[in-house]
Scaffold this motif. Sequence first.
Motif, PDB file in Angstrom:
ATOM      1  N   CYS A 127      20.051 -13.044  22.913  1.00 45.84           N
ATOM      2  CA  CYS A 127      19.011 -13.761  22.161  1.00 45.84           C
ATOM      3  C   CYS A 127      19.193 -13.434  20.687  1.00 45.84           C
ATOM      4  N   VAL A 128      19.558 -14.451  19.901  1.00 45.86           N
ATOM      5  CA  VAL A 128      19.878 -14.250  18.484  1.00 45.86           C
ATOM      6  C   VAL A 128      18.920 -15.062  17.620  1.00 45.86           C
ATOM      7  N   PHE A 129      18.258 -14.400  16.665  1.00 43.84           N
ATOM      8  CA  PHE A 129      17.347 -15.081  15.736  1.00 43.84           C
ATOM      9  C   PHE A 129      18.160 -15.821  14.686  1.00 43.84           C
ATOM     10  N   ARG A 130      17.824 -17.125  14.464  1.00 42.91           N
ATOM     11  CA  ARG A 130      18.582 -17.949  13.508  1.00 42.91           C
ATOM     12  C   ARG A 130      17.711 -18.513  12.401  1.00 42.91           C
ATOM     13  N   GLY A 131      16.527 -17.948  12.195  1.00 39.72           N
ATOM     14  CA  GLY A 131      15.647 -18.437  11.133  1.00 39.72           C
ATOM     15  C   GLY A 131      14.620 -19.414  11.649  1.00 39.72           C
ATOM     16  N   ASP A 132      15.062 -20.598  12.077  1.00 41.38           N
ATOM     17  CA  ASP A 132      14.148 -21.608  12.579  1.00 41.38           C
ATOM     18  C   ASP A 132      13.939 -21.517  14.093  1.00 41.38           C
ATOM     19  N   ASP A 133      14.866 -20.825  14.780  1.00 39.77           N
ATOM     20  CA  ASP A 133      14.757 -20.742  16.231  1.00 39.77           C
ATOM     21  C   ASP A 133      15.556 -19.548  16.737  1.00 39.77           C
ATOM     22  N   PHE A 134      15.621 -19.414  18.066  1.00 39.91           N
ATOM     23  CA  PHE A 134      16.421 -18.385  18.699  1.00 39.91           C
ATOM     24  C   PHE A 134      17.522 -19.049  19.519  1.00 39.91           C
ATOM     25  N   LYS A 135      18.742 -18.556  19.368  1.00 39.65           N
ATOM     26  CA  LYS A 135      19.835 -18.994  20.228  1.00 39.65           C
ATOM     27  C   LYS A 135      19.817 -18.105  21.464  1.00 39.65           C
ATOM     28  N   VAL A 136      19.445 -18.699  22.593  1.00 36.59           N
ATOM     29  CA  VAL A 136      19.272 -17.946  23.831  1.00 36.59           C
ATOM     30  C   VAL A 136      20.384 -18.324  24.807  1.00 36.59           C
ATOM     31  N   THR A 137      21.131 -17.322  25.242  1.00 43.61           N
ATOM     32  CA  THR A 137      22.200 -17.517  26.218  1.00 43.61           C
ATOM     33  C   THR A 137      21.737 -16.986  27.563  1.00 43.61           C
ATOM     34  N   ILE A 138      21.870 -17.798  28.611  1.00 42.34           N
ATOM     35  CA  ILE A 138      21.468 -17.366  29.946  1.00 42.34           C
ATOM     36  C   ILE A 138      22.629 -17.525  30.919  1.00 42.34           C
ATOM     37  N   SER A 139      22.597 -16.706  31.959  1.00 40.82           N
ATOM     38  CA  SER A 139      23.596 -16.789  33.025  1.00 40.82           C
ATOM     39  C   SER A 139      22.935 -17.383  34.255  1.00 40.82           C
ATOM     40  N   CYS A 140      23.581 -18.422  34.809  1.00 37.90           N
ATOM     41  CA  CYS A 140      23.028 -19.116  35.968  1.00 37.90           C
ATOM     42  C   CYS A 140      24.188 -19.521  36.880  1.00 37.90           C
ATOM     43  N   HIS A 141      24.209 -19.022  38.104  1.00 36.86           N
ATOM     44  CA  HIS A 141      25.289 -19.315  39.050  1.00 36.86           C
ATOM     45  C   HIS A 141      26.652 -19.029  38.434  1.00 36.86           C
ATOM     46  N   GLU A 142      26.747 -17.888  37.744  1.00 35.47           N
ATOM     47  CA  GLU A 142      27.985 -17.418  37.118  1.00 35.47           C
ATOM     48  C   GLU A 142      28.475 -18.343  36.000  1.00 35.47           C
ATOM     49  N   THR A 143      27.587 -19.220  35.525  1.00 37.35           N
ATOM     50  CA  THR A 143      27.899 -20.104  34.403  1.00 37.35           C
ATOM     51  C   THR A 143      26.975 -19.767  33.237  1.00 37.35           C
ATOM     52  N   ILE A 144      27.510 -19.842  32.020  1.00 38.49           N
ATOM     53  CA  ILE A 144      26.738 -19.518  30.824  1.00 38.49           C
ATOM     54  C   ILE A 144      26.187 -20.806  30.207  1.00 38.49           C
ATOM     55  N   TYR A 145      24.897 -20.816  29.873  1.00 36.70           N
ATOM     56  CA  TYR A 145      24.269 -21.941  29.189  1.00 36.70           C
ATOM     57  C   TYR A 145      23.600 -21.424  27.913  1.00 36.70           C
ATOM     58  N   VAL A 146      23.606 -22.254  26.881  1.00 35.39           N
ATOM     59  CA  VAL A 146      23.037 -21.865  25.589  1.00 35.39           C
ATOM     60  C   VAL A 146      21.956 -22.868  25.199  1.00 35.39           C
ATOM     61  N   PHE A 147      20.808 -22.341  24.712  1.00 39.08           N
ATOM     62  CA  PHE A 147      19.697 -23.201  24.304  1.00 39.08           C
ATOM     63  C   PHE A 147      19.091 -22.719  22.988  1.00 39.08           C
ATOM     64  N   SER A 148      18.449 -23.646  22.283  1.00 39.24           N
ATOM     65  CA  SER A 148      17.671 -23.308  21.090  1.00 39.24           C
ATOM     66  C   SER A 148      16.203 -23.279  21.501  1.00 39.24           C
ATOM     67  N   LEU A 149      15.590 -22.110  21.439  1.00 36.92           N
ATOM     68  CA  LEU A 149      14.197 -21.942  21.848  1.00 36.92           C
ATOM     69  C   LEU A 149      13.368 -21.425  20.681  1.00 36.92           C
TER      70      LEU A 149
END
Length: 349
Positions: A303-325
Amino acid sequence: MNLLEIVGIHKNYEGKPLLKGISLSVSSGETLCLLGRSGSGKSTLLRIVAGLETADSGDVRWNGESVCDVPTWKRQFGLMFQDYALFPHMNVSENVAFGLRMAGMKKAETSSFVHEALELVNMSGFATRSVTDLSGGEQQRIALARALAPHPRLLMLDEPLAALDRALRMELQEELRELLHKTGIPAIYVTHDQEEAFVLGDRIAVLSDGFVEQSGSPEEVYKAPKNRSVAEFLGMSNFIEGKVVSVNPLEVKTEIGLLLPSNCLKPDVKIGDQLLVLIQTTGANLATRQGGINKINGVVSECVFRGDDFKVTISCHETIYVFSLSEHCEMGQSITIQVPDSSIVCLEE
């Protein structure tokens, strides 16, 4: 009305095809951004339009007439390079006037054109300054003034902001966009930076492997990238294979659950078809419960703070997904992310 037409341009470089039938157009007052990785042929295409290089086949037309046999200096196209190419032994005014003098313009008229060009780039007080005393941003403005001074009918810019730091680059992007719209000069802008293309381009053409993979408005290209290659170049990484279980509405069953894409770029989709689905990073929110449509359950790995949002990386079924939350998430936390239909696209390939 299309003022510039690039028709079927082919070009080989060191015996290998670099441009493979490029066709594009630029209309009155429009800025077209050529977007692509290094080596995709963007700068070569620009040089062909300028007359600095010759295509192996194809045509470049202005107002419907070919300019392939017209010398560079007679095409009345302005060109600005990444390195600015200013003359260190000349002051600002002399640099801006150089092309005008080479064209045989009289001194009084040259002075008027130089003054007008410096005013356009907010540098009118720098006329007698040495260019070696200027900052990078100021040199960029002078190079732009020199390209604008002859009143070109087309302006071509080859990554002019690439050498500047991020803050200054963002500032000058806005200035340049305003200037292009103010003057109404049609322009081709070459860049490898998608953010820059979105800011400056009225239309974007994505070049890859010698072809135009996709063209359209910045919003069209971003919201509906044609294929995985374009999506990855735009920084998107959330891909998953799925099977169509319903066509109206379109529903795709995947290993992470049922997805309802808002857009499908593959024609004639049928139940049972396998599709490649892109889940875009924007518009997602934390859900209060698991299960349901357009939801992804996973464990936070970053979870990385980017000023306007957080870049959140999650692991799901051994696959990596990235979201702006909008919310911070703890490492190792199990979360459920709700993705809107508008952020789910079935790609053409």
